[in-house]
Every structure is written in C-alpha cells, then in structure tokens.
Motif scaffolding. Structure first.
Motif, PDB file in Angstrom:
ATOM      1  N   TYR A  81       0.854  -1.196   0.000  1.00 31.18           N
ATOM      2  CA  TYR A  81       0.000   0.000   0.000  1.00 31.18           C
ATOM      3  C   TYR A  81       0.889   1.246   0.000  1.00 31.18           C
ATOM      4  O   TYR A  81       1.884   1.293   0.729  1.00 31.18           O
ATOM      5  N   PRO A  82       0.620   2.263  -0.804  1.00 32.68           N
ATOM      6  CA  PRO A  82      -0.508   2.404  -1.738  1.00 32.68           C
ATOM      7  C   PRO A  82      -0.153   2.049  -3.183  1.00 32.68           C
ATOM      8  O   PRO A  82      -0.963   2.221  -4.077  1.00 32.68           O
ATOM      9  N   GLY A  85      -2.553  -0.647  -4.391  1.00 34.14           N
ATOM     10  CA  GLY A  85      -3.980  -0.471  -4.118  1.00 34.14           C
ATOM     11  C   GLY A  85      -4.202   0.390  -2.897  1.00 34.14           C
ATOM     12  O   GLY A  85      -3.322   0.523  -2.043  1.00 34.14           O
ATOM     13  N   HIS A  86      -5.433   0.960  -2.815  1.00 34.67           N
ATOM     14  CA  HIS A  86      -5.756   1.854  -1.705  1.00 34.67           C
ATOM     15  C   HIS A  86      -6.777   1.251  -0.750  1.00 34.67           C
ATOM     16  O   HIS A  86      -7.150   1.890   0.239  1.00 34.67           O
ATOM     17  N   ASP A  87      -7.249   0.037  -1.043  1.00 32.75           N
ATOM     18  CA  ASP A  87      -8.213  -0.598  -0.149  1.00 32.75           C
ATOM     19  C   ASP A  87      -7.856  -2.071   0.012  1.00 32.75           C
ATOM     20  O   ASP A  87      -7.076  -2.638  -0.763  1.00 32.75           O
ATOM     21  N   SER A  88      -8.420  -2.698   1.038  1.00 27.50           N
ATOM     22  CA  SER A  88      -8.052  -4.073   1.389  1.00 27.50           C
ATOM     23  C   SER A  88      -8.387  -5.066   0.283  1.00 27.50           C
ATOM     24  O   SER A  88      -7.616  -6.000   0.017  1.00 27.50           O
ATOM     25  N   LYS A  89      -9.520  -4.883  -0.390  1.00 25.61           N
ATOM     26  CA  LYS A  89      -9.906  -5.823  -1.444  1.00 25.61           C
ATOM     27  C   LYS A  89      -8.910  -5.814  -2.598  1.00 25.61           C
ATOM     28  O   LYS A  89      -8.514  -6.865  -3.107  1.00 25.61           O
ATOM     29  N   THR A  90      -8.510  -4.626  -3.006  1.00 23.27           N
ATOM     30  CA  THR A  90      -7.554  -4.519  -4.112  1.00 23.27           C
ATOM     31  C   THR A  90      -6.200  -5.113  -3.727  1.00 23.27           C
ATOM     32  O   THR A  90      -5.571  -5.833  -4.512  1.00 23.27           O
ATOM     33  N   LEU A  91      -5.751  -4.831  -2.517  1.00 25.75           N
ATOM     34  CA  LEU A  91      -4.464  -5.356  -2.061  1.00 25.75           C
ATOM     35  C   LEU A  91      -4.494  -6.883  -1.973  1.00 25.75           C
ATOM     36  O   LEU A  91      -3.539  -7.557  -2.379  1.00 25.75           O
TER      37      LEU A  91
END
Length: 339
Positions: A81-82, A85-91
């Motif tokens: 991060y980042p 991705g910026h959110d848990s699902k994307t990461l």
C-alpha cells in the motif's frame, strides 16, 4: 498422511512464521493451508524484500516429524500500500494474483528437476531432501581419475569425481544429480564435501609415501559466487594439512565468462594461496580468447570429442588446436579429458 500430520505441519510452520516477525507485524491463518501477514510501516519493496527473505530463511525447506523428513513447498504473493492499491480488497486481489504466479513458477521449477534426474529417481520424494540425506548418511563416494602424460605414460595428477550410491536406485552418476544440486543450492554443501574428501585423500597418499600428485577438484559456479569460499578452502587445507600446491580447482569456461569480474577476483585470491587453477570444457562454449591472459590459469582442459582422430579435419578440431596453441603462448598446459 492424514489430518493429524497436516495439523502438526501447519502448527510448526506457524511457529516459524511467528518467530520471524517483528512485534508490530500481524499473522493469521487465511484458509486451509494459507497464512496472511500484515507488515505495518513498509513503504517500498526493499524493506519488504528483507523481511520476506528472513521469513523464508526461518521457515526453511524441510521439517522432521518423528523419523520422517518432509520437504515443504510454499509460495508467496505480496502487495504494498498504496503502490498496489488503496483498499483491502484490491491489495488482497493483487497478493492472490502474485501468489498464483509464484505457484506456476514453482511448478515449472519442479518439472525441470524431474527432467534432470534419471526417471528412476521419481521414487525420491524431493531432490533436495534426497541430496541432503545422501550427505547425512554418507551415500556419496569419491572416485579418482588419473591424468596421464601422453609422451611418457606417467601419472601427473588425479581428478576427483563423485558418485551417489543410492540405497534403492544404485549408483547415480553426477550428470544426473549435479544439475539438480545446482538448481537447489545443495551444490554448496556437496562441493564442500568433495573438496574436503579430495584433500584428505591426497594427504593420505602422501603420508603413505606415494609420489606427490596434484588433486584436481571441479568448482561449481555457485561456489565461485560464495563470499565464504576462499575462507573455506583455506580452512580445509589447514584441516587436512595438504599444501596448496597439491590442489587444483577447475572452473568451466561458461562459469568464468558468466561474471568475469567475480571470477577474476576469486581466481586471483586462490592463486595467491598457491593453488593451481584450470579452465574446464574449454572450446565447448562461447570462447573468447582475449580472456585467457586475464585469468591466473595453469591449464586448459577439453573434452576428448574435440581431440579424436576422426575429428581432426573438422572445424571444431581446428578451433581447439588453434586455441591450444594460443594458450601455450601464455604458458598454459593442455589436457584432453575422456568422457
């Protein structure tokens, strides 16, 4: 092996993971055979690489349950991060994708192992574990091949060769297991064993009053890159009480040309110890004659296929003969190896 054994493996791996982490890191089980780790305060890949390398080193590649040694296969996927991705699902999606790619790479690597080993070796659980067990149970054996002067028939030296006496598969030639050892890094420990046994054997012959001979030992490209190799050679010579002038180390032409700077430094250090050095399989790769004067070599060694009477009119033979004469101008001795 059943669920109880599987649970023991997971518990052991979990303990090894926990022992690798910092106080701020968080680990949890993420599925049947998956763990997820959260590393706070990591902003770039260099930090993550250091931490994951420590993690992999601590997990190891095998564990022992009762009297059985089990070989661990594991894959890893990371996301930062980042950048990723910026959110848990994307990461998580990025990490899962990289995990899948890593698994594919591992399968491809295992396939290469199977192709490299003799088909009978499919009985082995894993190549690396089998090689480690071979060292542990003294299944490796040293053979010595004489080097003979053509004009006089006199034995001028010997070359150390290795065989694997497997309890089930019988004798395995090095062409079958050395490539696997190099792919799994087992060649470092095997190379150390060969070097120690070769020096010990040569010293034993000297103590018996036999004529002094140079013992030649093949050097792996991975040993050439090992930062502790020079210290290891010095230690073994001191341990076996063999004078360095009775040891020769062989490195292939391909390994030397793969990284000329490292090769030059290591070979210079070995030469300063008084050890003989030779280039093996000369003329079988992408030879570059202007490299010969740069390295502190004593001998050039070639395969017998280049030197036979049937090949004396071929381009390969002409190339070999020209290279040999070129090397001779720099005081290098030529050897022709059978097999």
């Amino acid at each position: 092996m059943g669920y109880p054994v599987g649970d023991k493996i997971l518990l052991e791996v979990a303990e090894r993971i926990k022992a690798s982490l910092r106080g701020s890191d968080i680990v949890c089980r993420w599925g049947d055979d998956k763990f997820m780790i959260l590393f706070p305060k990591i902003s770039h890949g260099d930090d993550l690489e250091k931490i994951t390398q420590r993690l992999l080193n601590n997990i190891g590649e095998s564990l022992q349950l009762s009297e059985k040694v089990l070989y661990l296969e594991y894959s890893m996927g990371c996301a930062i991060y980042p950048q990723d991705g910026h959110d848990s699902k994307t990461l998580l999606r990025q990490a899962e994708s990289r995990l899948t790619n890593h698994k594919k790479e591992m399968r491809a690597k295992n396939k290469r192992y199977n192709l490299t080993i003799d088909p009978k070796a499919s009985k082995l659980l894993k190549a690396k574990t089998a090689l480690e067990e071979a060292l542990k149970h003294q299944e490796l054996e040293l053979y010595c091949q004489p080097q003979i002067k053509i004009r006089t028939g006199e034995i001028s030296g010997v070359e150390a060769l290795i065989r694997w006496n497997h309890p089930e598969l019988g004798q395995i030639k090095p062409q079958k297991f050395i490539p696997v050892a190099e792919q799994t890094d087992s060649i470092i420990s095997i190379g150390e064993w060969v070097l120690r046994q070769a020096c010990l054997q040569n010293r034993t012959w000297q103590d018996m009053g036999l004529p002094n001979l140079i013992m030649s030992v093949n050097l792996s490209p991975l040993q050439l890159k090992d930062t502790n190799f020079i210290n290891l050679v010095e230690s073994i010579l001191g341990e076996t009480k063999l004078a360095p002038q009775w040891l020769e180390l062989e490195i292939t032409e391909k390994a030397i040309l793969a990284n000329t700077e490292i090769a030059h430094q290591v070979l210079q250090n070995l030469r300063q110890l008084g050890i003989h050095l030779s280039m093996d399989d000369f003329g079988t790769g992408y030879s570059c004659l202007n490299h010969l004067p740069k390295f502190p070599l004593w001998h050039l060694k070639n395969r017998s296929v280049l030197c036979t009477r049937n090949n004396r009119k071929t381009r390969k033979y002409c190339y070999y003969f020209s290279s040999y004469r070129f090397g001779k101008q720099f005081g290098l001795t030529g050897y022709c190896r059978r097999g």
